[in-house]
Design a protein around this motif. Structure first.
Motif, PDB file in Angstrom:
ATOM      1  N   HIS A  46      14.416   2.666  81.710  1.00  0.00           N
ATOM      2  CA  HIS A  46      15.378   3.461  81.054  1.00  0.00           C
ATOM      3  C   HIS A  46      16.664   3.697  81.583  1.00  0.00           C
ATOM      4  O   HIS A  46      16.591   4.082  82.913  1.00  0.00           O
ATOM      5  N   TYR A  47      17.822   3.638  80.926  1.00  0.00           N
ATOM      6  CA  TYR A  47      19.107   3.760  81.596  1.00  0.00           C
ATOM      7  C   TYR A  47      20.132   4.811  80.698  1.00  0.00           C
ATOM      8  O   TYR A  47      19.736   4.681  79.371  1.00  0.00           O
ATOM      9  N   GLU A  48      20.933   5.139  81.319  1.00  0.00           N
ATOM     10  CA  GLU A  48      21.882   6.169  80.550  1.00  0.00           C
ATOM     11  C   GLU A  48      23.490   5.044  80.919  1.00  0.00           C
ATOM     12  O   GLU A  48      23.732   4.802  81.698  1.00  0.00           O
ATOM     13  N   PHE A  61      14.739  -0.659  78.158  1.00  0.00           N
ATOM     14  CA  PHE A  61      15.069  -1.905  78.613  1.00  0.00           C
ATOM     15  C   PHE A  61      13.766  -2.677  78.943  1.00  0.00           C
ATOM     16  O   PHE A  61      13.367  -2.530  80.127  1.00  0.00           O
ATOM     17  N   LEU A 110      22.375 -11.281  84.073  1.00  0.00           N
ATOM     18  CA  LEU A 110      22.910 -11.955  85.233  1.00  0.00           C
ATOM     19  C   LEU A 110      23.082 -13.155  85.013  1.00  0.00           C
ATOM     20  O   LEU A 110      22.643 -14.293  85.626  1.00  0.00           O
ATOM     21  N   GLU A 153      25.714 -14.916  85.818  1.00  0.00           N
ATOM     22  CA  GLU A 153      26.366 -15.379  86.977  1.00  0.00           C
ATOM     23  C   GLU A 153      25.404 -16.175  88.052  1.00  0.00           C
ATOM     24  O   GLU A 153      25.649 -16.920  88.707  1.00  0.00           O
ATOM     25  N   PRO A 198      25.984  -9.602  92.422  1.00  0.00           N
ATOM     26  CA  PRO A 198      25.729  -8.878  90.933  1.00  0.00           C
ATOM     27  C   PRO A 198      25.856  -7.550  91.256  1.00  0.00           C
ATOM     28  O   PRO A 198      25.582  -6.993  92.484  1.00  0.00           O
ATOM     29  N   THR A 199      25.905  -6.874  90.040  1.00  0.00           N
ATOM     30  CA  THR A 199      25.811  -5.583  89.785  1.00  0.00           C
ATOM     31  C   THR A 199      25.123  -5.002  88.667  1.00  0.00           C
ATOM     32  O   THR A 199      24.642  -5.853  88.148  1.00  0.00           O
ATOM     33  N   THR A 217      26.030  -6.345  85.412  1.00  0.00           N
ATOM     34  CA  THR A 217      25.822  -7.636  85.060  1.00  0.00           C
ATOM     35  C   THR A 217      24.318  -7.875  84.794  1.00  0.00           C
ATOM     36  O   THR A 217      24.142  -8.808  83.826  1.00  0.00           O
ATOM     37  N   ALA A 218      23.911  -6.956  85.522  1.00  0.00           N
ATOM     38  CA  ALA A 218      22.091  -7.242  85.226  1.00  0.00           C
ATOM     39  C   ALA A 218      21.681  -6.624  83.832  1.00  0.00           C
ATOM     40  O   ALA A 218      20.802  -7.172  83.199  1.00  0.00           O
ATOM     41  N   THR A 219      22.310  -5.639  83.330  1.00  0.00           N
ATOM     42  CA  THR A 219      22.110  -5.116  82.159  1.00  0.00           C
ATOM     43  C   THR A 219      22.804  -5.643  80.949  1.00  0.00           C
ATOM     44  O   THR A 219      22.381  -5.466  79.733  1.00  0.00           O
ATOM     45  N   ARG A 274      23.313   4.182  84.622  1.00  0.00           N
ATOM     46  CA  ARG A 274      22.600   4.927  85.632  1.00  0.00           C
ATOM     47  C   ARG A 274      21.101   4.690  85.210  1.00  0.00           C
ATOM     48  O   ARG A 274      20.676   4.761  83.969  1.00  0.00           O
ATOM     49  N   LEU A 275      20.317   4.655  86.074  1.00  0.00           N
ATOM     50  CA  LEU A 275      18.782   4.583  85.950  1.00  0.00           C
ATOM     51  C   LEU A 275      18.384   5.988  85.651  1.00  0.00           C
ATOM     52  O   LEU A 275      18.643   7.122  86.445  1.00  0.00           O
ATOM     53  N   HIS A 279      17.652  -7.848  97.260  1.00  0.00           N
ATOM     54  CA  HIS A 279      17.339  -8.632  96.109  1.00  0.00           C
ATOM     55  C   HIS A 279      17.876  -8.190  94.748  1.00  0.00           C
ATOM     56  O   HIS A 279      17.905  -6.910  94.822  1.00  0.00           O
ATOM     57  N   VAL A 280      18.252  -8.899  94.012  1.00  0.00           N
ATOM     58  CA  VAL A 280      18.946  -8.500  92.903  1.00  0.00           C
ATOM     59  C   VAL A 280      18.049  -7.534  91.922  1.00  0.00           C
ATOM     60  O   VAL A 280      18.530  -6.717  91.184  1.00  0.00           O
ATOM     61  N   VAL A 281      16.809  -7.647  92.039  1.00  0.00           N
ATOM     62  CA  VAL A 281      15.828  -6.950  91.000  1.00  0.00           C
ATOM     63  C   VAL A 281      15.886  -5.383  91.637  1.00  0.00           C
ATOM     64  O   VAL A 281      15.765  -4.481  90.548  1.00  0.00           O
ATOM     65  N   LEU A 333      18.570  -3.808  91.260  1.00  0.00           N
ATOM     66  CA  LEU A 333      19.586  -3.588  90.426  1.00  0.00           C
ATOM     67  C   LEU A 333      18.865  -2.826  89.349  1.00  0.00           C
ATOM     68  O   LEU A 333      19.391  -1.810  88.620  1.00  0.00           O
ATOM     69  N   TYR A 334      17.789  -3.356  88.749  1.00  0.00           N
ATOM     70  CA  TYR A 334      17.176  -2.931  87.811  1.00  0.00           C
ATOM     71  C   TYR A 334      16.285  -1.648  88.179  1.00  0.00           C
ATOM     72  O   TYR A 334      15.834  -0.806  87.132  1.00  0.00           O
ATOM     73  N   HIS A 335      16.140  -1.396  89.347  1.00  0.00           N
ATOM     74  CA  HIS A 335      15.809  -0.078  89.851  1.00  0.00           C
ATOM     75  C   HIS A 335      16.737   0.879  90.331  1.00  0.00           C
ATOM     76  O   HIS A 335      16.459   1.759  90.907  1.00  0.00           O
TER      77      HIS A 335
END
Ligand code: SF4
Ligand code: SF4
Ligand code: SF4
Lengths: 230, 312
Positions: free
Chosen positions: A54-56, A68, A187, A189, B207-208, B211-213, B221-222, B301-303, B305-307
Motif C-alpha cells: 500500500h502506497y501514498e 498494489f 520497471l 528500464e 531505478p527508483t 519507475t517501480a510503481t 511513500r510506503l 536489489h530493486v525489490v 523499492l517495493y518495500h
C-alpha cells in the motif's frame, strides 16, 4: 498465446482477498504446499505467490492511497529462466507461463536474485523455489465450467480489479483495457518486458471535505439524529 | 543482500586457488625466475586444489536442495552459474594430472606437464570470469551489474595466488624477490580496481520507487508492506549497511587486504622472513573475505523499492 494479468489500480481496494484465494488454491496445487513457518508462533511467516502493498501517492491534499498487488509478471525476457543452472525454471513456449519444476530445482536462490518484482520465494522446508503458476491447474481444467477457468485471484477479487487473458490477441479484454486505460509495465528500464500490466487510477477532481455548505436534507437528518439520541 | 558465508567462501577460496594455478602455469611455462622447483610446484598445486575444493564444497552448503546439484551442469548454454560449474569441474583432471606428473617425474617443466598445467590454469581463469559474470549479469542489482565485477574478481584471485606463491617460495627457501614483487603489484591492482568500483557504486543511478510503481510525477511513500513479519524477500534482500559503518569496514578491509600484506611482503623481501609471509597470506585472505561480505551487503536489489526504499 501470451497469458497474463491486468491489475486495475483504480478499483483495487487492498483487501488481500486475491492473496488469500491464491494461497488457498495453490497450497494444494501443482507446486504445493505453500509452507507456513511458525504459523501460530510469535512471528508467523510463509510462502505467498501474491503480495499486496500500500502506497501514498502525492502530497496532501492531492494525495491518494494506492493498493498494489504483485505476483509473477510472466515476463517475455524472463531473466529468472536464463540464469537458472538446472533448467528447473522454464517459460512455456505455447502460452508464456513461467514455471519452476519442483523435481529439478536445487534451491540456489539465483533466480530470485534475477527477478525484479519479488515474485519468487524459496520454500525453506522443501528447499525449492516457488512462484505464481498463473493457476495453470485451473485455466486448462476441462472439468470445471468455462467461466471458472480463470486464476483463483481473478475469480475472487470483489472489486474486479484483476483481469486474465491473452495479450497476443489485440481484441481480448486485457489488450483492450491496456489500450484504452493506458496500462503500463513496472520497471520498464530493466527491459524484462513483463506481461502483466497495471491500469493507473482514473483522474478525479478532489472531493472537498472542508468548509462545505450543508444541504437542508442533511440538516434535518442531523436534527433527527440528535432527537433520537436523547 | 543477505551475505551467506557459503557464497563468500566460494569465490574467496576458489578464486585464490584458480589464481594460484594460473600463476604456477605462467611461471613454469615462461621459466620466470628459474621456474618453480618440483617440491614448490607440488605444494603450490596441492594448495590450489585445496582452496578450490573448499570453495566448491561450501557452495553446495548454500543449496537448499543439494540432491539436485548435479543438474546445475545442464544449462551451460544460458546460465553463468552452470558454466562456472562446468569449468570448475573440468579444472580438476588437469590440475590433478599435473600434480601426479610432477610427483612421478619430478620434472615440472617437461612438455606434457606444462601442457596439463597450462590447460588447468586457463580453465581456472575462465572459471573466475564465469564467477564474476554470475553477479555482473543481474540487472536487478546495480552494484553488481558492471564489468568492474569480473575485473575485480581477477585482480583478487591473482593477488591471493601470488601472495600464496611468494609464501611458498620463501618457506621452501628459494629467492623470492621477483615473486614478492609480483604479489605486491597485483595487490596494488586490487586496491586500485576496488577503489574504482567503490567510486562507481557511490554515484546515484538506477531505478527508483517511481519507475517501480509507475507514478513518475509525484511522491510515493510506503504506507504498509502488507505483512507483519519478515518474508523471504526481506530476509534475502532487505539488509542495509549504514554509510559510516560501511566506511569503517572498508578502511579495515583495505588495511587487511592491502596494507598489511604489502608491508609484510616488503619485510620478507630483504629478510626472507617466514612469519612475515605467513602474516601476508593470512591477512590477504581475511581482508578479501571482508571485501566479499561488503560486496553482498552493499548490493541493493530493486525489490527493496517495493518495500519503501526511494532508490537502490
Ligand atoms: S516476474 Fe520475476 S519470476 Fe516472474 S517471469 Fe518476471 S523475472 Fe521471472
Ligand atoms: S533456485 Fe531452483 S529454479 Fe531458481 S535458479 Fe536455482 S535451481 Fe533454478
Ligand atoms: S494467478 Fe494463481 S498463482 Fe498467480 S497470483 Fe493469481 S491465484 Fe496466485
Amino acid at each position: 498465446m501470451r497469458l497474463g494479468l491486468v491489475i486495475d489500480l483504480d478499483t483495487c481496494v487492498g483487501c488481500h482477498a486475491c492473496a488469500v484465494a491464491c494461497k488457498e488454491w495453490n497450497t494444494s496445487g501443482t507446486t504445493a504446499p505453500l509452507t507456513d513457518y511458525n504459523p501460530y508462533g510469535a512471528k508467523p511467516s510463509g510462502v505467498w505467490f501474491n503480495r499486496i502493498r500500500h502506497y501514498e501517492i502525492g502530497e496532501y491534499p492531492y494525495n491518494k492511497t494506492v493498493n498494489f498487488p504483485m505476483s509473477c509478471m510472466h515476463c517475455e525476457n524472463a531473466e529468472c529462466v536464463t540464469v537458472c543452472p538446472t533448467g528447473a525454471s522454464h517459460k512455456r513456449p505455447e502460452d508464456g507461463i513461467v514455471l519452476v519444476d519442483q523435481d529439478k530445482c536445487m534451491g540456489c536462490n539465483y533466480c530470485s536474485w534475477a527477478c525484479p518484482y519479488g515474485a519468487r520465494e524459496l520454500d525453506r522446508v522443501s528447499g525449492t523455489m516457488k512462484k505464481c503458476t498463473l493457476c495453470i491447474d485451473r485455466i486448462y481444467d476441462m472439468e470445471i465450467p468455462e467461466e471458472e477457468r480463470q486464476p483463483a485471484c481473478v475469480l475472487t477479487c470483489p472489486a474486479h480489479a484483476r483481469m486474465f487473458g491473452d495479450f497476443d490477441d489485440p481484441e481480448s479484454p486485457v489488450s483492450r483495457a491496456v489500450r484504452e486505460r493506458g496500462g503500463y509495465q513496472l520497471l520498464p528500464e530493466l527491459n524484462y518486458d513483463p506481461t502483466n500490466h497495471y491500469l493507473p487510477p482514473r483522474v478525479h477532481a478532489p472531493i472537498p471535505t472542508e468548509g462545505l455548505k450543508k444541504k437542508a436534507a442533511i440538516k434535518v437528518k442531523e436534527w433527527v439524529n440528535r432527537v433520537i439520541e436523547r | 543482500m543477505h551475505a551467506a558465508l557459503a557464497v563468500i567462501f566460494l569465490t574467496l577460496f576458489s578464486g585464490g586457488g584458480f589464481g594460484l594455478m594460473a600463476l604456477i602455469a605462467i611461471i613454469n611455462d615462461l621459466h620466470i625466475d628459474g621456474g618453480l622447483s618440483p617440491s614448490q610446484t607440488l605444494i603450490g598445486v596441492l594448495l590450489s586444489l585445496v582452496f578450490v575444493t573448499i570453495g566448491m564444497l561450501s557452495s553446495t552448503a548454500h543449496l537448499a536442495n543439494p540432491k539436485n546439484a548435479w543438474r546445475a551442469f545442464t544449462r551451460w548454454r544460458t546460465s553463468w552459474l552452470a558454466r562456472e560449474g562446468v569449468f570448475a569441474v573440468s579444472f580438476y583432471p588437469f590440475a590433478i594430472g599435473y600434480l601426479v606428473w610432477v610427483f612421478l617425474t619430478g620434472a615440472p617443466d617437461a612438455r606434457i606437464g606444462l601442457t596439463l598445467a597450462s590447460i588447468a590454469g586457463l580453465l581456472g581463469l575462465i572459471t573466475i570470469f564465469c564467477q564474476g559474470m554470475i553477479y555482473a549479469v543481474l540487472r536487478t542489482i546495480r552494484q553488481w551489474n558492471t564489468p568492474l565485477v569480473p575485473a575485480n574478481f581477477y585482480a583478487m584471485g591473482l593477488a591471493t595466488g601470488a601472495t600464496l606463491l611468494a609464501a611458498i617460495r620463501v618457506i621452501t627457501g628459494g629467492n623470492a624477490s621477483i615473486f614478492i614483487g609480483l604479489a605486491i603489484a597485483l595487490i596494488a591492482a586490487v586496491a586500485l580496481l576496488k577503489g574504482i568500483y567503490y567510486f562507481w557504486i557511490s554515484r546515484p543511478a538506477g531505478p527508483t520507487i517511481h519507475t517501480a510503481t509507475g507514478f513518475n510525477r509525484s511522491t510515493v511513500r510506503l504506507l504498509d508492506q502488507g505483512h507483519t513479519f519478515g518474508t523471504f524477500l526481506t530476509e534475502e534482500f532487505g539488509h542495509i549497511l549504514p554509510q559510516e559503518k560501511a566506511r569503517s569496514i572498508k578502511v579495515l578491509m583495505y588495511l587487511l587486504a592491502v596494507v598489511v600484506p604489502i608491508i609484510a611482503l616488503g619485510v620478507s623481501l630483504g629478510a626472507q622472513s617466514v612469519p612475515a609471509v605467513i602474516v601476508a597470506a593470512v591477512s590477504i585472505v581475511v581482508g578479501l573475505g571482508l571485501e566479499r561480505w561488503l560486496f553482498f551487503v552493499e548490493a541493493q536489489h530493486v525489490v527493496n523499492l517495493y518495500h519503501g526504499r526511494q532508490r537502490c
